[in-house]
Design a protein around this motif. Sequence first.
Motif, PDB file in Angstrom:
ATOM      1  N   THR A 165       0.832  -1.211   0.000  1.00  0.00           N
ATOM      2  CA  THR A 165       0.000   0.000   0.000  1.00  0.00           C
ATOM      3  C   THR A 165       0.868   1.262   0.000  1.00  0.00           C
ATOM      4  N   GLU A 166       2.072   1.156   0.524  1.00  0.00           N
ATOM      5  CA  GLU A 166       2.947   2.329   0.539  1.00  0.00           C
ATOM      6  C   GLU A 166       3.580   2.582  -0.828  1.00  0.00           C
ATOM      7  N   GLY A 200       2.955   0.611  -3.744  1.00  0.00           N
ATOM      8  CA  GLY A 200       2.235   0.023  -4.868  1.00  0.00           C
ATOM      9  C   GLY A 200       2.670  -1.420  -5.075  1.00  0.00           C
ATOM     10  N   ARG A 246      -6.845  -0.541  -5.919  1.00  0.00           N
ATOM     11  CA  ARG A 246      -5.800  -0.083  -6.843  1.00  0.00           C
ATOM     12  C   ARG A 246      -5.441  -1.127  -7.888  1.00  0.00           C
ATOM     13  N   GLY A 283     -17.569   5.946  -4.588  1.00  0.00           N
ATOM     14  CA  GLY A 283     -16.323   6.655  -4.877  1.00  0.00           C
ATOM     15  C   GLY A 283     -15.902   7.485  -3.680  1.00  0.00           C
ATOM     16  N   MET A 284     -16.865   8.165  -3.093  1.00  0.00           N
ATOM     17  CA  MET A 284     -16.580   8.959  -1.892  1.00  0.00           C
ATOM     18  C   MET A 284     -16.073   8.059  -0.771  1.00  0.00           C
ATOM     19  N   SER A 286     -12.563   6.603  -1.407  1.00  0.00           N
ATOM     20  CA  SER A 286     -11.469   7.574  -1.389  1.00  0.00           C
ATOM     21  C   SER A 286     -10.854   7.697  -0.002  1.00  0.00           C
ATOM     22  N   VAL A 287     -11.550   7.183   0.975  1.00  0.00           N
ATOM     23  CA  VAL A 287     -11.059   7.243   2.352  1.00  0.00           C
ATOM     24  C   VAL A 287      -9.699   6.536   2.500  1.00  0.00           C
ATOM     25  N   ASP A 318      -7.263   6.730   0.768  1.00  0.00           N
ATOM     26  CA  ASP A 318      -6.152   7.574   0.341  1.00  0.00           C
ATOM     27  C   ASP A 318      -5.608   8.459   1.455  1.00  0.00           C
ATOM     28  N   TRP A 319      -6.347   8.606   2.541  1.00  0.00           N
ATOM     29  CA  TRP A 319      -5.847   9.504   3.594  1.00  0.00           C
ATOM     30  C   TRP A 319      -6.075   8.978   5.001  1.00  0.00           C
TER      31      TRP A 319
END
Lengths: 215, 215
Positions: A37-38, A40, A123, A173-174, A177-178, A180-181
């Motif tokens: 995850t860091e 790829g 991903r 999608g919303m 997207s979590v 990602d951060w």
Amino acid sequence: MATAGGRRPSATRRAGNRRSQPYDADSLLEVAVKVFTERGYDGTSMEDLARAARITKSSFYYHVSGKEELLRRSLDRALDGLFAVLAEERAVQGRAIDRLEHVVRRSIEVLVDQLPHVTLLLRVRGNTRVERRALERRREFGRAITKLVSEAVSEGDLRAGIDEGLTARLLFGMINSVVDWYRPNGGSLTAGSLADAVVSLTVEGWRQPGAQPRR
Amino acid sequence: MATAGGRRPSATRRAGNRRSQPYDADSLLEVAVKVFTERGYDGTSMEDLARAARITKSSFYYHVSGKEELLRRSLDRALDGLFAVLAEERAVQGRAIDRLEHVVRRSIEVLVDQLPHVTLLLRVRGNTRVERRALERRREFGRAITKLVSEAVSEGDLRAGIDEGLTARLLFGMINSVVDWYRPNGGSLTAGSLADAVVSLTVEGWRQPGAQPRR
DNA sequence: GTCTATATTACGATAGAC
DNA sequence: GTCTATCGTAATATAGAC
């Protein structure tokens, strides 16, 4: 929620990168997926994984057959968690709008709980058979969500005229997207309060109730 | 909008994978970024790129210095497009809520218009200097959005009590997720109607106006 | 279970002919 | 501008000692 299995032989033992007891396939999966995850999946070499586990490549190969086995097990973990949500009582009984909200909230819990695995799932590009199978299951999950939105419109609980497929995609999608951060050590932001924010934003919108409509 | 340069020597000529006239660096960038978005940057070899362009690796190297140059040019194109939006008249003048909506709509246009480049940008992991620089600019863009949400709350146009940073992240998470499924040949779904759906969903929510509050 | 050493293949990149 | 041929490196994976 936990990791679905029963025994947890090395989860806590390994915390903090402490290197003491021998590895097993499961504890190496944890290490690997974190690195995936860091950097790829494709950007990670077996050498990278071995270094992160503080053992050599050869030792790593003693436990797993290769990179793709690690990917497959990780993707299955994420997908099994998501599909389990669809099978829950509250996801199959009651009004569609309630079932939808339940699936949204529980999916966010799974996402937070299995963060690295879900991250990896989201991903995947489809370069190998393993990846293509995962993509197919993901699409199946998406169809289930679209169906829920559709039924909620039919039952009159969502505004008519919205595009069901589009709404479902934007909603998840919303949510997705979590990955990602979101970082679990962040502290105060739990899966529950995150779900509250998502549900509040999509159900009520962000408009100030008292405010004049602006157009 | 287009590709920002002036002349377009081979854009149409190359459409449909027709192989006739010699390449230049720009037309090869198009080919490369398309493959990058399909297979992932790290999952794509120069051999893959050359095959997609129907030339050899060596010929490819005649035009570009290597993979990373292609990545850098693609990421810059995406980022330049997004930052240009922040500088537009309607993004800097007026009520924050209106500036926010404008940035949302225009960002979606940029995303659709520069789809493969924005896609690549959103998948960058930070493994090289080029990638880390792109990530830094992305974070800067994110901070600008958070500021807009913040100001809109201050001006009383967004519900008080929402978490500005979280709202901004969820909003742009929803928008960014579009790269995972949007395909320009889809036909009827334009950037404008996509923006309408996003704005409608986040501003008004999906609740049926007449419906009873359910809890 | 972990190591050193190595086989084998894939990849990024260049040389030099045409 | 494009090709064939090739170099050096890095990657996946295995053999065999301890």
